[in-house]
Design an enzyme around this catalytic site. Sequence first.
Site, mmCIF file in Angstrom:
data_model
loop_
_atom_site.group_PDB
_atom_site.id
_atom_site.type_symbol
_atom_site.label_atom_id
_atom_site.label_comp_id
_atom_site.label_asym_id
_atom_site.label_seq_id
_atom_site.Cartn_x
_atom_site.Cartn_y
_atom_site.Cartn_z
ATOM 1 N N GLU A 150 -122.239 22.921 39.157
ATOM 2 C CA GLU A 150 -122.519 21.500 38.849
ATOM 3 C C GLU A 150 -123.931 21.262 39.724
ATOM 4 O O GLU A 150 -123.902 21.519 41.018
ATOM 5 C CB GLU A 150 -121.431 20.522 39.465
ATOM 6 C CG GLU A 150 -121.934 18.785 38.956
ATOM 7 C CD GLU A 150 -120.543 17.955 39.181
ATOM 8 O OE1 GLU A 150 -119.638 18.303 40.068
ATOM 9 O OE2 GLU A 150 -120.763 16.816 38.410
ATOM 10 N N ARG A 215 -121.357 5.104 38.889
ATOM 11 C CA ARG A 215 -119.796 5.567 38.769
ATOM 12 C C ARG A 215 -119.020 4.562 38.050
ATOM 13 O O ARG A 215 -117.561 4.955 38.098
ATOM 14 C CB ARG A 215 -119.445 6.173 39.745
ATOM 15 C CG ARG A 215 -120.579 7.206 40.565
ATOM 16 C CD ARG A 215 -119.935 8.328 41.597
ATOM 17 N NE ARG A 215 -119.836 9.367 40.575
ATOM 18 C CZ ARG A 215 -119.694 10.836 41.273
ATOM 19 N NH1 ARG A 215 -119.992 10.740 42.409
ATOM 20 N NH2 ARG A 215 -119.608 11.700 40.689
ATOM 21 N N GLU A 244 -116.001 10.828 34.695
ATOM 22 C CA GLU A 244 -115.608 10.876 36.317
ATOM 23 C C GLU A 244 -115.861 9.610 37.037
ATOM 24 O O GLU A 244 -116.666 9.656 37.857
ATOM 25 C CB GLU A 244 -116.585 12.085 36.967
ATOM 26 C CG GLU A 244 -116.100 12.605 38.358
ATOM 27 C CD GLU A 244 -116.789 13.455 38.847
ATOM 28 O OE1 GLU A 244 -116.609 14.219 39.765
ATOM 29 O OE2 GLU A 244 -118.012 13.670 38.565
HETATM 30 MN MN LIG Z 1 -119.483 15.354 38.621
#
Ligand SMILES: [Mn+2]
Length: 290
Positions: A150, A215, A244
């Site tokens: 990632e 987020r 996420e």
């Molecule tokens: Mn992530």
Amino acid sequence: MQHGIYYAYWEKQWEGDYLYYADKAARLGFDILEIAASPLPDYTDSQIKALRECAKTNGIRLTAGHGPAPDCNIASADKAVHDHAIEFYKKLFEVMDKLGIDLIGGGIYSYWPVDYSKPIDKEGDWKRSVEGVREMADIAASHNITLCLEVLNRFEGYILNTSEEGTRFVKEVDKANVKVMLDTFHMNIEETSIGDAIRTAGDLLGHFHTGECNRLVPGKGRTPWREIHDALRDIRYDKAVVMEPFVQTGGKVGSDIKVWREMVPQLTEEKLDKDARDAVIFQRYMLDWE
Ligand SMILES: [Mn+2]
């Protein structure tokens, strides 16, 4: 394209009752539940069997996410730390194999979150990380597991900050089961063009995380979903797209992710469930291109 959610949306620790969340994810309309890898090496055979069967019954594919602890850093210059990491991944991949999990994503080429009070040796760590990931890849390959590296924003990682770096790194590793992983949250901070970042990874893109710039669940912010759709279509990406979201303060999750305010008013589990259900409908509508 398969759509998933990371269990930690509902949790404050890097472990949880994955049977509960596999059942919930299925009911909310997801194809995938992503789980934290940390507790898996210690799973008993009966725990493994129960989770595998629960996922199967619910028609849920499991994927794993991981942020390695500092003492499990594959890129460490300290041989004992490197060897400890290899031992951890050996055990982990065995359990993942038994669980039927064939993908692990995250900052597994290093450790997370980074301690920036110490000096950073990007060049040295990059080199050690390439070598360490090659070792991990051979162990993973014997279990048919793909490693997805990632790309993280500068505040959380320093080895891979852009898709260009992630793609160059994966090419240097040169193992069929090592791929690039991108996340809209990190790309929003680092990439000049999110569409071009996705196109840069191209065929090497192995896993994809979504979330708004702060987020929240997809659909509640200002992420350029149309641009992301077009780029995923251009590279014919047909693998997993796992949201996420992190919206709760507290616990290790809250402090590692640095959530310092409640991001959902009058937060209840029912409210979280409703937002997740809406978000997967939104994500399928925005990103499915086939
Ligand atoms: Mn992530």
